[in-house]
Enzyme design. Structure first.
Site, short mmCIF file in Angstrom:
data_model
loop_
_atom_site.label_atom_id
_atom_site.label_comp_id
_atom_site.label_asym_id
_atom_site.label_seq_id
_atom_site.Cartn_x
_atom_site.Cartn_y
_atom_site.Cartn_z
N LYS A 22 0.84 -1.21 0.00
CA LYS A 22 0.00 0.00 0.00
C LYS A 22 0.87 1.26 0.00
CE LYS A 22 -2.65 2.52 3.54
NZ LYS A 22 -1.56 3.19 4.23
N ASN A 23 1.78 1.34 0.95
CA ASN A 23 2.51 2.61 1.12
C ASN A 23 3.49 2.86 -0.02
OD1 ASN A 23 1.04 3.17 3.37
ND2 ASN A 23 2.62 2.58 4.84
N CYS A 117 -5.14 8.09 8.86
CA CYS A 117 -5.45 7.56 10.19
C CYS A 117 -5.13 8.60 11.25
CB CYS A 117 -4.62 6.31 10.47
SG CYS A 117 -5.10 4.90 9.47
N ARG A 122 -0.03 14.81 13.41
CA ARG A 122 0.82 14.31 12.31
C ARG A 122 1.38 15.52 11.56
NH1 ARG A 122 -1.80 8.96 9.54
NH2 ARG A 122 0.35 8.78 8.80
N ASP A 305 3.16 0.11 12.25
CA ASP A 305 1.93 -0.34 11.58
C ASP A 305 1.58 -1.79 11.92
OD1 ASP A 305 1.62 2.14 10.53
OD2 ASP A 305 2.05 1.61 8.45
N ARG A 397 -9.30 0.36 3.38
CA ARG A 397 -8.35 1.32 2.82
C ARG A 397 -7.02 0.62 2.54
NH1 ARG A 397 -6.83 5.08 6.82
NH2 ARG A 397 -5.15 5.23 5.32
C1 UD1 Z 1 4.03 6.59 7.08
C2 UD1 Z 1 2.97 5.55 6.80
C3 UD1 Z 1 2.31 5.12 8.09
C4 UD1 Z 1 3.36 4.69 9.10
C5 UD1 Z 1 4.45 5.74 9.25
C6 UD1 Z 1 5.62 5.28 10.12
C7 UD1 Z 1 2.17 6.17 4.55
C8 UD1 Z 1 1.04 6.69 3.74
N1 UD1 Z 1 1.99 6.13 5.88
O1 UD1 Z 1 3.36 7.70 7.65
O2 UD1 Z 1 1.45 4.05 7.80
O3 UD1 Z 1 2.71 4.54 10.35
O4 UD1 Z 1 5.00 6.07 7.98
O5 UD1 Z 1 6.21 4.14 9.55
O6 UD1 Z 1 3.22 5.80 4.04
N2 UD1 Z 1 7.04 13.74 11.92
C9 UD1 Z 1 7.35 15.04 12.27
N3 UD1 Z 1 7.39 15.99 11.27
C10 UD1 Z 1 7.13 15.68 9.97
C11 UD1 Z 1 6.81 14.35 9.62
C12 UD1 Z 1 6.77 13.40 10.63
O7 UD1 Z 1 7.59 15.36 13.44
O8 UD1 Z 1 7.19 16.59 9.12
C13 UD1 Z 1 6.99 12.71 12.98
C14 UD1 Z 1 5.58 12.15 13.17
O9 UD1 Z 1 4.82 12.92 14.08
C15 UD1 Z 1 5.87 10.75 13.68
C16 UD1 Z 1 7.19 10.37 12.97
O10 UD1 Z 1 7.76 11.59 12.53
O11 UD1 Z 1 6.10 10.79 15.06
C17 UD1 Z 1 7.05 9.44 11.79
O12 UD1 Z 1 6.19 10.01 10.83
P1 UD1 Z 1 6.28 9.66 9.28
O13 UD1 Z 1 7.32 8.61 9.06
O14 UD1 Z 1 6.36 10.93 8.51
O15 UD1 Z 1 4.89 8.99 9.00
P2 UD1 Z 1 4.02 9.11 7.70
O16 UD1 Z 1 4.90 9.26 6.51
O17 UD1 Z 1 2.92 10.11 7.97
#
Ligand code: UD1
Length: 429
Positions: A22-23, A117, A122, A305, A397
């Protein structure tokens, strides 16, 4: 409203084929607009998030054609430059990859703030900081993120936190920028590597994906490609846990064993027997489940996840287990549902203490998000009596044909739909 109704107690047995990740799909689909030619993408999962991204692409006149059940073609030749702000954008997290992809293509992008989610705040500060390092200016106005630059230029981008989303967005924005971009403290998840491989197959010059330093040397042109997406590590892990929870014997096919190491190691610690083959694993459990502690971390750590699913399993283990959520602030919302099934869990911030119980009992429940829903399915399969799961749109999803796949493994599960057929990507797109 659609629901799953599960009568627990059947040990899962047989073979299940895992779909595309998916991702990875949700990053690769927006990435294809960086080309001026048609891209063929194979091993696309049949999930509703894929159809939502297709609808978003249609908004900017990018055509998504279905070739067969698992293959699509993305044709960006008539793409139009306009803000991406339809309602669907707010329903799918990965819509924010259009920021990086459109910025990389047109040096400007306007995309609504994304949904997805809900497991706490986020933020996207690391994405925006990265865009700024490439020379872009940004603002957020009425829920829309606007990014633009006269000319994107390569630069060093150091991420303060390891972020899958920010790593992918900066790769997308820098792949056609002038010069060299170096991403430091980058995410190492398999789908980051898959995205880089996809872009390289189009003529990009990306090195180091899978390590924490990724180097992107900008290229002028990206051609069309034909590319097969990696198997879904989390879907595979979910069936591994379901097999363990029911004391079953399941062969999980079309997987990359290397991506499952953290999950495999924890399941083995709990007494599950796992036989690894080139593209499959066999999971059996004959002895009682043993307790263990889990801490979720960025790859190659235990994936966040998989945290809800493995927590369902720990509910049935002998002794006390501690689950430490190392990525998200609020990812234990499903615990209240498990407690209603008889689980003994207490949560303090990012830590859950799980006292194993002898059995769970079926009850009406609600899926709070995608993986939380998967955790309830696992609990329901292992519980005695009937578990009803509402809000299954969250589950669909990210899990293709989950009801049918579980039925094939001998589960007693029904999808109660009022006037709705199971999602079929060929019809929804
Ligand atoms: C992606 C996955 C999600 C998974 C996550 C962690 C997709 C669509 N989703 O989410 O299923 O749970 O990776 O493996 O691929 N953070 C910040 N600032 C930012 C971005 C992130 O502080 O600009 C923090 C977040 O709050 C969190 C951590 O970094 O604590 C990880 O987030 P991130 O890896 O970005 O998750 P997603 O890409 O949203």
């Amino acid at each position: 409203m659609e629901k799953f109704v599960i009568t627990g107690g059947n040990a899962l047995r047989g073979r299940v084929k895992i779909g595309g990740a998916k991702n990875a799909a949700l990053a690769i689909m927006p990435a294809s607009i960086l080309s001026d030619e048609v891209c063929r993408i194979k091993n696309i999962p049949n999930i509703s998030d894929v159809s939502l991204i297709s609808k978003i692409l249609a908004e900017i006149n990018v055509k998504v054609r279905i070739l067969n059940k698992t293959t699509i073609e993305i044709d960006p030749r008539n793409i139009i430059k306009k803000p991406v702000s339809c309602d669907i954008v707010r329903r799918v997290r990965a819509s924010y990859y259009l920021l990086g992809a459109l910025l990389g293509k047109f040096s400007e992008a306007s995309v609504s703030l994304p949904g997805g989610c809900n497991f706490g705040v986020r933020p996207i500060d690391q994405h925006l900081k990265g865009f700024a390092r490439l020379g872009a200016e940004y603002n957020i106005d009425s829920g829309v993120i606007n990014v633009r630059s006269k000319k994107l230029s390569g630069n060093n981008v150091y991420f303060d936190v390891v972020s899958v989303g920010a790593t992918i967005n900066i790769i997308l924005a820098s792949v056609k920028a002038d010069g060299l971009t170096v991403l430091e403290n980058a995410a190492k998840e398999p789908h980051v590597v898959d995205l880089a491989n996809f872009l390289n197959s189009m003529g990009a010059d990306i090195r180091g994906a899978g390590t924490d330093v990724i180097k992107v040397r900008g290229v002028k042109y990206l051609k069309g490609t034909s590319y097969s997406i990696i198997p879904d590590q989390i879907e595979a892990g979910t069936y591994m846990v379901a097999a363990a929870a029911t004391g079953g014997d399941v062969t999980i096919e079309n997987i990359t064993p290397k991506h499952l190491e953290a999950i495999k190691s924890k399941l083995e610690e709990m007494g599950t027997i796992i036989e690894e083959h080139e593209e499959s694993v066999n999971v059996t459990r004959k002895t009682p489940l043993k307790r263990c502690n889990i801490k979720t971390m960025p790859h190659p750590g235990f994936p966040t996840d998989m945290q809800p699913q493995i927590s369902s399993l720990l509910c049935l283990a002998d002794g006390t287990s501690i689950v430490n959520e190392g990525v998200w602030d609020n990812r234990f919302r499903y615990v209240e549902e498990l407690k209603r099934m008889g689980a003994n869990i207490s949560v303090d911030g990012k830590i859950a203490v799980i006292e194993g119980v002898k059995k769970l009992t079926g009850t009406p429940t609600k899926a709070m998000d995608l993986r939380a829903g998967a955790a309830l399915i696992i609990a329901g399969l292992a519980a005695s009596g009937e578990t009803v799961i509402e809000n299954i749109e969250h589950i669909e999803r990210g899990y293709e044909n989950i009801c049918q796949k579980l039925l094939n493994l001998g589960a007693n599960i029904r999808r109660i739909s009022e006037g709705c057929e199971p999602l079929n990507v060929a019809r929804v797109l």
